[in-house]
Motif scaffolding. Structure first.
Motif, PDB file in Angstrom:
ATOM      1  N   GLU A 151      -1.417  -1.176  -7.180  1.00 19.56           N
ATOM      2  CA  GLU A 151      -2.832  -1.437  -7.323  1.00 19.56           C
ATOM      3  C   GLU A 151      -3.092  -2.940  -7.213  1.00 19.56           C
ATOM      4  O   GLU A 151      -2.185  -3.757  -7.371  1.00 19.56           O
ATOM      5  N   VAL A 204       0.834  -1.200   0.000  1.00 17.94           N
ATOM      6  CA  VAL A 204       0.000   0.000   0.000  1.00 17.94           C
ATOM      7  C   VAL A 204       0.867   1.249   0.000  1.00 17.94           C
ATOM      8  O   VAL A 204       0.587   2.220  -0.722  1.00 17.94           O
ATOM      9  N   GLU A 209      -5.234   6.230   4.403  1.00 18.32           N
ATOM     10  CA  GLU A 209      -5.743   5.748   3.129  1.00 18.32           C
ATOM     11  C   GLU A 209      -6.738   6.772   2.612  1.00 18.32           C
ATOM     12  O   GLU A 209      -7.191   7.639   3.360  1.00 18.32           O
ATOM     13  N   ARG A 250      -7.885  -3.220   0.784  1.00 20.06           N
ATOM     14  CA  ARG A 250      -7.813  -1.810   0.401  1.00 20.06           C
ATOM     15  C   ARG A 250      -9.227  -1.252   0.308  1.00 20.06           C
ATOM     16  O   ARG A 250     -10.203  -2.001   0.383  1.00 20.06           O
TER      17      ARG A 250
END
Length: 294
Positions: free
Chosen positions: A29, A24, A87, A61
């Protein structure tokens, strides 16, 4: 805690979180998670129910929380994130938690969705029981996890290469549950009307090292508790690449990698749900039903 303390330690959960954190932080991705999030929303579109309190349970995610928030604009979406770091913000609240120790009161949600995380818990029956308990009566549980054929090509290539070069094979790819086992676990966890199905996804690569790079980018490299702790020998890695090319290449030279996406769904029990007939309550015998007319 259901099953806590008795489940074997198959996965190093702390290592899993560290590897996901690195992935992350690197900004990589996860195309598989994006696919699962889109598929979850599509499946929910066929459910004629107004979901108001929704949980994204531990997805690696925010893709799933974002997809749920967009598809269910009137719902309050909560994301249980596996990591405490920053995030992207969105139309959901966030708590940090562990799939094996879910921090929610009973009856908190009417929809719980989990994508590509439950295959790496040590106590899957216990995690499913906890997910069912945090649902309101007649609430829906929907999950996607990797099934038994996932990375079957890579498992074969690594096993053959290590046996040839080192004289033995150590576990390099996690074991995955099959469809029938998972259906039984849903029933054991107390879900009503359990359903399981599978969607095999074959991704093609120009070279095995591109697959390795994608697995690292997803934080999905080997985190087995009984893994070999040293680095893989270069000779083993190169031989594995050759075996992969020899056995799993298409006519155009590209290599196949299978991801077996298994979907689970079940409902928190409620008196309004359909019930199976009691044994012996049928109005017609099987023999009579099969008897030819005339």
């Amino acid at each position: 805690m259901a099953g806590q303390g008795s489940a074997p330690r198959v996965f190093d959960r702390a290592l899993l979180r560290r590897r996901l954190a690195r992935a992350v932080t690197a900004g990589s991705e996860d195309f598989l998670l994006a696919r699962a999030a889109a598929d979850a929303v599509e499946r929910l579109s066929f459910v004629k129910r107004d979901f108001r309190s929704v949980l994204d349970l531990g997805s690696p995610r925010p893709d799933v929380a974002a997809a749920l928030a967009a598809a269910l604009p009137d719902a309050a979406v909560t994301r249980m994130a596996p990591l405490a770091g920053p995030e992207p913000a969105g139309r959901w609240s966030r708590v940090v938690g562990d799939d094996e120790r879910q921090p929610f009161a009973p009856g908190s949600f009417d929809l719980v969705v989990s994508c590509l995380t439950l295959q790496a818990v040590n106590d899957l029956p216990g995690a499913l029981v906890q997910a069912r308990r945090c649902l309101k009566p007649d609430g829906l549980f929907l999950a996607c996890l990797f099934g038994g054929d996932t990375l079957k090509e890579l498992r074969t290539a690594l096993s053959v290469a290590e046996s040839e070069v080192s004289g033995g094979a150590s576990p390099r790819v996690a074991p995955f549950s099959d469809l029938r086992d998972l259906g039984g676990l849903l029933q054991r966890a107390g879900f009503a009307l359990p359903v399981t199905d599978t969607e095999p996804l074959v991704v093609r690569y120009a070279h095995p090292f591109r697959l390795f790079a994608d697995l690292r980018a997803m934080g999905a490299t080997n985190a087995l508790a009984l893994r070999h702790r040293g680095p893989m020998r270069r000779g083993v890695l190169m031989r594995a690449a050759d075996v992969y090319d020899e056995r799993f290449s298409d006519p155009d030279g590209r290599l196949r990698a299978t991801f077996d996406l298994i979907w689970l769904s079940g409902w928190s029990p409620h008196e309004s749900q359909q019930k199976p007939l009691r044994p012996g309550s049928a109005k017609m015998s099987l023999a009579a039903a099969l008897k030819p007319e005339g």
